[in-house]
Design a protein around this motif. Structure first.
Motif, PDB file in Angstrom:
ATOM      1  N   THR A  58      41.503  36.857  38.918  1.00  0.00           N
ATOM      2  CA  THR A  58      41.438  36.047  37.361  1.00  0.00           C
ATOM      3  C   THR A  58      40.553  34.881  37.330  1.00  0.00           C
ATOM      4  OG1 THR A  58      43.005  34.286  38.534  1.00  0.00           O
ATOM      5  CG2 THR A  58      44.200  36.264  37.667  1.00  0.00           C
ATOM      6  N   SER A  59      39.537  35.006  38.297  1.00  0.00           N
ATOM      7  CA  SER A  59      38.294  34.158  38.176  1.00  0.00           C
ATOM      8  C   SER A  59      37.690  34.464  36.781  1.00  0.00           C
ATOM      9  CB  SER A  59      37.607  34.014  39.336  1.00  0.00           C
ATOM     10  OG  SER A  59      38.027  33.525  40.331  1.00  0.00           O
ATOM     11  N   VAL A  60      36.808  33.335  36.291  1.00  0.00           N
ATOM     12  CA  VAL A  60      35.980  33.427  35.063  1.00  0.00           C
ATOM     13  C   VAL A  60      34.579  33.115  35.372  1.00  0.00           C
ATOM     14  CG1 VAL A  60      38.198  33.480  33.517  1.00  0.00           C
ATOM     15  CG2 VAL A  60      36.761  31.218  34.092  1.00  0.00           C
ATOM     16  N   GLY A  61      33.686  33.161  34.283  1.00  0.00           N
ATOM     17  CA  GLY A  61      32.421  32.565  34.701  1.00  0.00           C
ATOM     18  C   GLY A  61      31.800  33.335  35.658  1.00  0.00           C
TER      19      GLY A  61
ATOM     20  N   PRO B 154      41.014  37.074  32.771  1.00  0.00           N
ATOM     21  CA  PRO B 154      41.447  38.556  32.977  1.00  0.00           C
ATOM     22  C   PRO B 154      42.855  38.318  33.090  1.00  0.00           C
ATOM     23  CG  PRO B 154      39.687  38.055  34.605  1.00  0.00           C
ATOM     24  CD  PRO B 154      39.962  36.957  33.859  1.00  0.00           C
ATOM     25  N   GLY B 155      43.587  39.501  33.065  1.00  0.00           N
ATOM     26  CA  GLY B 155      44.788  39.647  33.026  1.00  0.00           C
ATOM     27  C   GLY B 155      45.675  39.169  34.416  1.00  0.00           C
TER      28      GLY B 155
ATOM     29  N   ASP C  70      42.305  26.866  42.995  1.00  0.00           N
ATOM     30  CA  ASP C  70      43.446  27.523  42.745  1.00  0.00           C
ATOM     31  C   ASP C  70      43.568  29.013  42.455  1.00  0.00           C
ATOM     32  OD1 ASP C  70      45.018  25.011  42.961  1.00  0.00           O
ATOM     33  OD2 ASP C  70      44.804  24.522  40.720  1.00  0.00           O
ATOM     34  N   ALA C  71      42.618  29.463  41.738  1.00  0.00           N
ATOM     35  CA  ALA C  71      42.280  30.717  41.469  1.00  0.00           C
ATOM     36  C   ALA C  71      42.009  31.469  42.904  1.00  0.00           C
ATOM     37  CB  ALA C  71      41.201  31.053  40.560  1.00  0.00           C
ATOM     38  N   VAL C  72      40.997  31.209  43.620  1.00  0.00           N
ATOM     39  CA  VAL C  72      40.780  31.732  44.880  1.00  0.00           C
ATOM     40  C   VAL C  72      42.136  31.840  45.670  1.00  0.00           C
ATOM     41  CG1 VAL C  72      39.456  31.499  47.011  1.00  0.00           C
ATOM     42  CG2 VAL C  72      38.429  31.014  44.659  1.00  0.00           C
TER      43      VAL C  72
ATOM     44  N   LEU D 269      38.035  38.888  41.352  1.00  0.00           N
ATOM     45  CA  LEU D 269      38.831  38.701  42.479  1.00  0.00           C
ATOM     46  C   LEU D 269      37.937  37.875  43.551  1.00  0.00           C
ATOM     47  CD1 LEU D 269      41.983  39.446  43.669  1.00  0.00           C
ATOM     48  CD2 LEU D 269      40.651  40.870  45.190  1.00  0.00           C
ATOM     49  N   ASP D 270      37.595  36.594  43.091  1.00  0.00           N
ATOM     50  CA  ASP D 270      36.679  35.886  44.274  1.00  0.00           C
ATOM     51  C   ASP D 270      37.579  35.509  45.245  1.00  0.00           C
ATOM     52  OD1 ASP D 270      34.849  34.163  45.433  1.00  0.00           O
ATOM     53  OD2 ASP D 270      35.284  32.761  43.783  1.00  0.00           O
ATOM     54  N   LEU D 271      37.218  35.624  46.411  1.00  0.00           N
ATOM     55  CA  LEU D 271      37.786  35.184  47.429  1.00  0.00           C
ATOM     56  C   LEU D 271      37.012  34.294  48.472  1.00  0.00           C
ATOM     57  CD1 LEU D 271      38.904  38.713  48.813  1.00  0.00           C
ATOM     58  CD2 LEU D 271      40.356  36.949  47.936  1.00  0.00           C
ATOM     59  N   GLY D 272      36.085  33.534  47.868  1.00  0.00           N
ATOM     60  CA  GLY D 272      35.355  32.518  48.570  1.00  0.00           C
ATOM     61  C   GLY D 272      35.892  31.047  48.184  1.00  0.00           C
ATOM     62  N   LEU D 273      36.083  30.210  49.002  1.00  0.00           N
ATOM     63  CA  LEU D 273      36.914  28.835  48.642  1.00  0.00           C
ATOM     64  C   LEU D 273      35.645  27.931  48.484  1.00  0.00           C
ATOM     65  CD1 LEU D 273      40.130  28.494  50.927  1.00  0.00           C
ATOM     66  CD2 LEU D 273      39.725  28.419  48.292  1.00  0.00           C
ATOM     67  N   GLN D 274      34.329  28.300  48.957  1.00  0.00           N
ATOM     68  CA  GLN D 274      33.258  27.057  48.985  1.00  0.00           C
ATOM     69  C   GLN D 274      31.998  27.655  48.189  1.00  0.00           C
ATOM     70  OE1 GLN D 274      32.282  26.503  52.892  1.00  0.00           O
ATOM     71  NE2 GLN D 274      34.312  26.027  53.676  1.00  0.00           N
TER      72      GLN D 274
END
Length: 263
Positions: free
Chosen positions: A33-36, A5-6, A52-54, A41-46
Motif C-alpha cells: 500500500t505504499s505510495v510515491g 493501491p488496494g 505505518d505502511a511498512v 510492498l515496501d519493507l524498509g523502515l529506514q
C-alpha cells in the motif's frame, strides 16, 4: 494526491525450494500500500516511507509465512546473530541464523543480494544480506560458520541467491572492482560497454561453493533489480533522479512439522 493501491491481501511470495520442512521465498513490490517512490510492498523502515505502511506490510508478511519475522538493522558488515537469543530492537547484523520454528529470519534489499540457506536435516536456516561490502567483509562465510556451530553440514546446505543487481548493470570504478576481485575474483566482470563492474550473484555463488555447498544446491534467481520494475532498486532510483525507494525481502523459516515440503 496519488491514489493508494488496494488493501493488503496475502503477500505474494516467490517460493524457492530449500528442502523438506523449510519455507523460503522472496517478496517483490506486489501486494503493498505504499505510495510515491516506495510504491508497493515496501519493507524498509529506514528509507523515508510511512512507517505505518511498512509496519502493516511486515505484519502481512508474518501472516503469509505463519510466524513472527525477524529483521536486523543491516550495516553492510559481517556480523551474524542467532535468533531469537541474540536479537533485540536495533540489533545490527547482516546475517541471521535460527533453529526455532517459532520465527522466520529475513533480510531486506534493493540491489544487494538476499541469500537464504537451510540444512533441513540439522533443522537450521539462515538469511544473509550480501552487498559489495558484505561480500568482501565475509558475511557469507560468517553465516555458514554460524550454521555449522548449530549443527549444519555445508554439504547438506541448500541456498537461494535472490534477485539483485546484475553485473551488466553494476558499473563501478576500476579501483572498486579490483578491491572486490582481490577477495572474490569471480565477482569481477564488465558491462556491455566494457567498463568495470561487479557481479554480486557470481561472487556469492563462488563464496558459497568455497564454504562447502554443492554446486547443485545453490539456486540463483537471476532477476536484475536494476532492470526489473517489479523489484526495488536503489541504483535505478538514483539514476532516475528519484533517490528514495523501498526494500523487498528474502525470508526463510522452519516449518513446525519436519519433512513437510515447502509451498
Amino acid at each position: 494526491m496519488q491514489e493508494r493501491p488496494g488493501p493488503l491481501d496475502d503477500v505474494p511470495l516467490h517460493v524457492v525450494g530449500l528442502g523438506p520442512g523449510v519455507l523460503a521465498g522472496f517478496t517483490s513490490r506486489a501486494g503493498g500500500t505504499s505510495v510515491g517512490p516506495w510504491r508497493g510492498l515496501d519493507l524498509g523502515l529506514q528509507v523515508g516511507d510511512d512507517p505505518d505502511a511498512v509496519t502493516a506490510h511486515r505484519r502481512a508478511l508474518e501472516h503469509r509465512v505463519g510466524v513472527r519475522v525477524v529483521f536486523a538493522t543491516q550495516v553492510h558488515g559481517a556480523r551474524v546473530v542467532r535468533v531469537p537469543q541474540e536479537v533485540v530492537d536495533g540489533t545490527r547484523a547482516d546475517g541471521l541464523v535460527t533453529r526455532s520454528a517459532d520465527v522466520a529470519v529475513a533480510v531486506y534489499v534493493a540491489d544487494c543480494a538476499p541469500v537464504l540457506l537451510a540444512d533441513p536435516v540439522a533443522r537450521v536456516v539462515a538469511a544473509a544480506h550480501a552487498g559489495r561490502q558484505g561480500l568482501v567483509a565475509g558475511v557469507l562465510q560468517a553465516t555458514v560458520d554460524a550454521m555449522v556451530r548449530d549443527g549444519a553440514d555445508p554439504a547438506r546446505v541448500a541456498a537461494a541467491i535472490g534477485p539483485c543487481i546484475a553485473g551488466t548493470s553494476y558499473e563501478v570504478p576500476a579501483a572498486m572492482r579490483d578491491e572486490v576481485a582481490a577477495v572474490v575474483p569471480e565477482a569481477a566482470c564488465l558491462t556491455p560497454a566494457g567498463t568495470p563492474a561487479v557481479d554480486l550473484a557470481a561472487g556469492v555463488r563462488a563464496v558459497l561453493l568455497r564454504c562447502g555447498l554443492a554446486p547443485s544446491a545453490v539456486h540463483v534467481d537471476g532477476r536484475d533489480t536494476y532492470r526489473d520494475a517489479a523489484l526495488y532498486s536503489h541504483r535505478r532510483a538514483v539514476h532516475d533522479g528519484i533517490g528514495a525507494t523501498g526494500r523487498f525481502a528474502g525470508v526463510v523459516r522452519l516449518l513446525d512439522t519436519p519433512g513437510v515440503a515447502s509451498g
